[in-house]
Design a protein around this motif. Structure first.
Motif, mmCIF file in Angstrom:
data_model
loop_
_atom_site.group_PDB
_atom_site.id
_atom_site.type_symbol
_atom_site.label_atom_id
_atom_site.label_comp_id
_atom_site.label_asym_id
_atom_site.label_seq_id
_atom_site.Cartn_x
_atom_site.Cartn_y
_atom_site.Cartn_z
ATOM 1 N N SER A 27 0.854 -1.191 0.000
ATOM 2 C CA SER A 27 0.000 0.000 0.000
ATOM 3 C C SER A 27 0.888 1.239 0.000
ATOM 4 O O SER A 27 2.089 1.173 0.289
ATOM 5 C CB SER A 27 -0.898 -0.002 1.247
ATOM 6 O OG SER A 27 -0.103 0.199 2.404
ATOM 7 N N LYS A 28 0.293 2.372 -0.317
ATOM 8 C CA LYS A 28 1.054 3.630 -0.305
ATOM 9 C C LYS A 28 1.586 3.927 1.092
ATOM 10 O O LYS A 28 2.686 4.443 1.251
ATOM 11 C CB LYS A 28 0.179 4.784 -0.798
ATOM 12 C CG LYS A 28 -0.116 4.712 -2.275
ATOM 13 C CD LYS A 28 -0.970 5.867 -2.710
ATOM 14 C CE LYS A 28 -1.287 5.745 -4.193
ATOM 15 N NZ LYS A 28 -2.144 6.821 -4.673
ATOM 16 N N LYS A 29 0.818 3.586 2.105
ATOM 17 C CA LYS A 29 1.222 3.821 3.485
ATOM 18 C C LYS A 29 2.458 2.973 3.832
ATOM 19 O O LYS A 29 3.411 3.479 4.429
ATOM 20 C CB LYS A 29 0.073 3.480 4.428
ATOM 21 C CG LYS A 29 0.378 3.720 5.880
ATOM 22 C CD LYS A 29 -0.810 3.354 6.743
ATOM 23 C CE LYS A 29 -0.460 3.486 8.214
ATOM 24 N NZ LYS A 29 -1.560 3.084 9.077
ATOM 25 N N MET A 71 4.617 1.632 1.692
ATOM 26 C CA MET A 71 5.744 2.099 0.882
ATOM 27 C C MET A 71 6.328 3.382 1.466
ATOM 28 O O MET A 71 7.550 3.514 1.563
ATOM 29 C CB MET A 71 5.296 2.339 -0.559
ATOM 30 C CG MET A 71 6.408 2.770 -1.484
ATOM 31 S SD MET A 71 7.619 1.486 -1.821
ATOM 32 C CE MET A 71 6.827 0.667 -3.162
ATOM 33 N N ALA A 72 5.464 4.288 1.880
ATOM 34 C CA ALA A 72 5.943 5.543 2.466
ATOM 35 C C ALA A 72 6.725 5.284 3.748
ATOM 36 O O ALA A 72 7.794 5.876 3.965
ATOM 37 C CB ALA A 72 4.766 6.477 2.741
#
Length: 95
Positions: free
Chosen positions: A67-69, A71-72
């Motif tokens: 998810s973007k979370k 990955m961030a």
């Protein structure tokens, strides 16, 4: 993918170690003792490990469809002291 994840774990550990040494040993020595030798010695390896960590993390993140979370957090871990150790425990051991 399992091999690349092992490489990421190793690079993450080394990146975290080099960052910690740079931040908590080399920089204080530079400014307190006026000796920039350790910053010069640790700077280049840390930079290479940082770039390798980011590239490998992106490749694995795309492959595993993080998810973007996630990955961030994994990418942000590279700039936070001890962040790669936390990312390893939280995300890399599970995959």
């Amino acid at each position: 993918m399992n091999t690349l994840l092992k490489v990421l774990r190793i690079v993450g550990y080394l990146e975290g170690l080099s960052y910690s040494l740079l931040l908590f040993v080399a920089v204080p020595v530079k400014y307190i003792l006026n000796d920039p030798q350790y910053v010069k010695l640790l700077g280049m390896p840390h930079g290479l490990l940082f770039v390798a960590y980011v590239v490998i993390a992106i490749l694995i993140g795309l492959e595993l469809k993080w998810s973007k979370k996630t990955m961030a957090f994994v990418l942000l871990a590279a700039v936070i002291p001890f962040g790669t150790f936390i990312a390893d425990k939280k995300y890399f051991k599970l995959a």
